[in-house]
Design a protein around this motif. Sequence first.
Motif, mmCIF file in Angstrom:
data_model
loop_
_atom_site.group_PDB
_atom_site.id
_atom_site.type_symbol
_atom_site.label_atom_id
_atom_site.label_comp_id
_atom_site.label_asym_id
_atom_site.label_seq_id
_atom_site.Cartn_x
_atom_site.Cartn_y
_atom_site.Cartn_z
ATOM 1 N N TRP A 166 0.717 -1.125 0.059
ATOM 2 C CA TRP A 166 0.079 0.059 0.035
ATOM 3 C C TRP A 166 0.852 1.147 -0.131
ATOM 4 C CZ3 TRP A 166 -5.101 0.579 -0.983
ATOM 5 C CH2 TRP A 166 -5.829 1.730 -0.793
ATOM 6 N N ASN A 167 0.751 2.214 -1.017
ATOM 7 C CA ASN A 167 1.316 3.371 -1.075
ATOM 8 C C ASN A 167 0.625 4.342 -0.021
ATOM 9 O OD1 ASN A 167 2.244 6.041 -1.746
ATOM 10 N ND2 ASN A 167 2.959 5.147 -3.759
ATOM 11 N N ASP A 168 1.225 4.642 1.008
ATOM 12 C CA ASP A 168 0.757 5.298 2.016
ATOM 13 C C ASP A 168 0.739 6.789 1.676
ATOM 14 O OD1 ASP A 168 -0.054 5.604 5.005
ATOM 15 O OD2 ASP A 168 1.324 7.218 4.701
ATOM 16 N N GLN A 169 1.730 7.279 0.948
ATOM 17 C CA GLN A 169 1.636 8.844 0.605
ATOM 18 C C GLN A 169 0.703 9.190 -0.570
ATOM 19 O OE1 GLN A 169 5.544 10.111 -0.639
ATOM 20 N NE2 GLN A 169 4.877 12.344 -1.048
ATOM 21 N N GLU A 170 0.404 8.266 -1.403
ATOM 22 C CA GLU A 170 -0.652 8.398 -2.440
ATOM 23 C C GLU A 170 -1.868 7.780 -2.045
ATOM 24 O OE1 GLU A 170 1.113 7.423 -6.346
ATOM 25 O OE2 GLU A 170 2.936 8.451 -5.810
ATOM 26 N N ASN A 171 -1.928 6.885 -1.025
ATOM 27 C CA ASN A 171 -3.333 6.308 -0.389
ATOM 28 C C ASN A 171 -3.880 5.544 -1.642
ATOM 29 O OD1 ASN A 171 -5.221 5.678 1.249
ATOM 30 N ND2 ASN A 171 -6.810 7.257 0.704
ATOM 31 N N ARG A 172 -3.065 4.526 -2.201
ATOM 32 C CA ARG A 172 -3.578 3.768 -3.300
ATOM 33 C C ARG A 172 -2.858 2.228 -3.242
ATOM 34 N NH1 ARG A 172 0.369 3.108 -7.232
ATOM 35 N NH2 ARG A 172 1.730 4.792 -7.305
ATOM 36 N N LEU A 173 -3.430 1.194 -3.691
ATOM 37 C CA LEU A 173 -2.770 0.186 -3.892
ATOM 38 C C LEU A 173 -1.529 0.281 -4.765
ATOM 39 C CD1 LEU A 173 -2.747 -3.164 -3.108
ATOM 40 C CD2 LEU A 173 -4.044 -3.286 -5.408
ATOM 41 N N GLN A 174 -0.170 -0.017 -4.338
ATOM 42 C CA GLN A 174 0.887 0.011 -4.984
ATOM 43 C C GLN A 174 1.325 -1.282 -5.988
ATOM 44 O OE1 GLN A 174 3.027 2.602 -5.325
ATOM 45 N NE2 GLN A 174 4.883 1.740 -6.286
ATOM 46 N N ARG A 175 1.071 -2.639 -5.374
ATOM 47 C CA ARG A 175 1.254 -3.829 -5.826
ATOM 48 C C ARG A 175 0.468 -4.869 -5.129
ATOM 49 N NH1 ARG A 175 7.198 -5.927 -7.345
ATOM 50 N NH2 ARG A 175 6.752 -7.458 -8.881
ATOM 51 N N LEU A 176 0.170 -5.960 -5.828
ATOM 52 C CA LEU A 176 -0.258 -7.139 -5.165
ATOM 53 C C LEU A 176 0.189 -8.277 -5.801
ATOM 54 C CD1 LEU A 176 -3.907 -7.672 -4.398
ATOM 55 C CD2 LEU A 176 -2.684 -9.349 -5.331
ATOM 56 N N ILE A 177 1.125 -9.168 -5.039
ATOM 57 C CA ILE A 177 1.688 -10.462 -5.254
ATOM 58 C C ILE A 177 0.961 -11.794 -4.711
ATOM 59 C CG2 ILE A 177 3.819 -11.708 -5.513
ATOM 60 C CD1 ILE A 177 5.083 -9.014 -5.243
ATOM 61 N N VAL A 178 0.200 -12.464 -5.631
ATOM 62 C CA VAL A 178 -0.094 -13.790 -4.926
ATOM 63 C C VAL A 178 0.915 -14.724 -4.946
ATOM 64 C CG1 VAL A 178 -1.903 -15.282 -5.415
ATOM 65 C CG2 VAL A 178 -2.562 -13.147 -6.112
ATOM 66 N N LEU A 179 1.032 -15.603 -3.824
ATOM 67 C CA LEU A 179 1.879 -16.490 -3.877
ATOM 68 C C LEU A 179 1.236 -17.889 -4.795
ATOM 69 C CD1 LEU A 179 2.970 -16.416 0.026
ATOM 70 C CD2 LEU A 179 4.094 -15.317 -2.077
#
Length: 352
Positions: free
Chosen positions: A101-114
Amino acid sequence: MSTQALEIVATFPVERPGNPTVMPDGRVLVSVSAIIAPPFSVRAVTADGEHPPYPNARWAGKPDAQGHGMSAVIGIRTDPQGIVWILDMGGPQQQPRLIAWNDQENRLQRLIVLPQNVLRPSSFTQDFVIDWRQQRIYIADMTLNPAGTSDYPAIIVVDLQTGLSWRALECHPALMPGDEPLQIAGKTLALRTPEGEVIPYRYGLNPIAIDPLGRWVYVGSMSARQVYRIAATVLAQPADAARLDAAVEYWCEKPCCDGFDVDAEGNVYVTDIANNAIGLASPAGYRILAQDDRLLGWPDGVELDAQGRWLYITANQLHRHPLLNAGEDDSRPPFHVLRLRVDAPMNPEVKP
């Protein structure tokens, strides 16, 4: 007992804080132990005591049809750029995944599924560390089968450049459960089955840390007494088992613990669960830094802030919960986030 050095940062009347992370600006976030099936998996620690869900109610809440939300969280870390990484252990209908989570921009930065091929049926992906220099995440997969045993503990290595992942050091002796059942206050941690049978837990790999210079990854078994380490440059690359096994080296003795963190000199800050204490382990020996039977009932996770001045601690009395206490509930809320002044060497002149 020593209580003067401990400071209460936050109080939770019902929820049990899991692991803490300290953001670059000093804000503190905590995962909420999945053992109580909380409505929100991550909360921000605030001065007003409200502790709102982080990053928001939709993402911290249970998974929805659009893929938002979290099933169960223990591991949470903040990278040098202020991105908050959250390890969702998943559930019956959801694979474990890393949420950035990109706290500064308040958005999802990345999602990695195992992917399924790096998991075991008993996988319990409970904590991790970020190797910013090698662009890797190392996940401590404790594994926990229905008999309460860590059967195939391993480190899952995630390549942040490609998103690929692989399993390393599975069943290495450094990751396996200790020989003796884990006891607190003379009582063995145990599971009571629906049939009434009491089965002692045999916990393996749990604590994992990386030094602030990114040189060494430190690991240990919860119920064993040793800390081991492996060079991050070695762990970061796919390798045959023999080469990886040979790269693991003994570091020091420790008590049974749930979590630890490490400073630039290899001092290991340990949650001493059997003694309601926080301790310091190193090749020079072990000593208790703070001990409090009321505040430090099962110190769970710890994290040093970026300056090494404060060690943040969660304490949640897991040993008194029915799932670890042979079906009996001896909990004595509230539960706490604490901090301890340690002034740990972090070598701040070395930039991330």
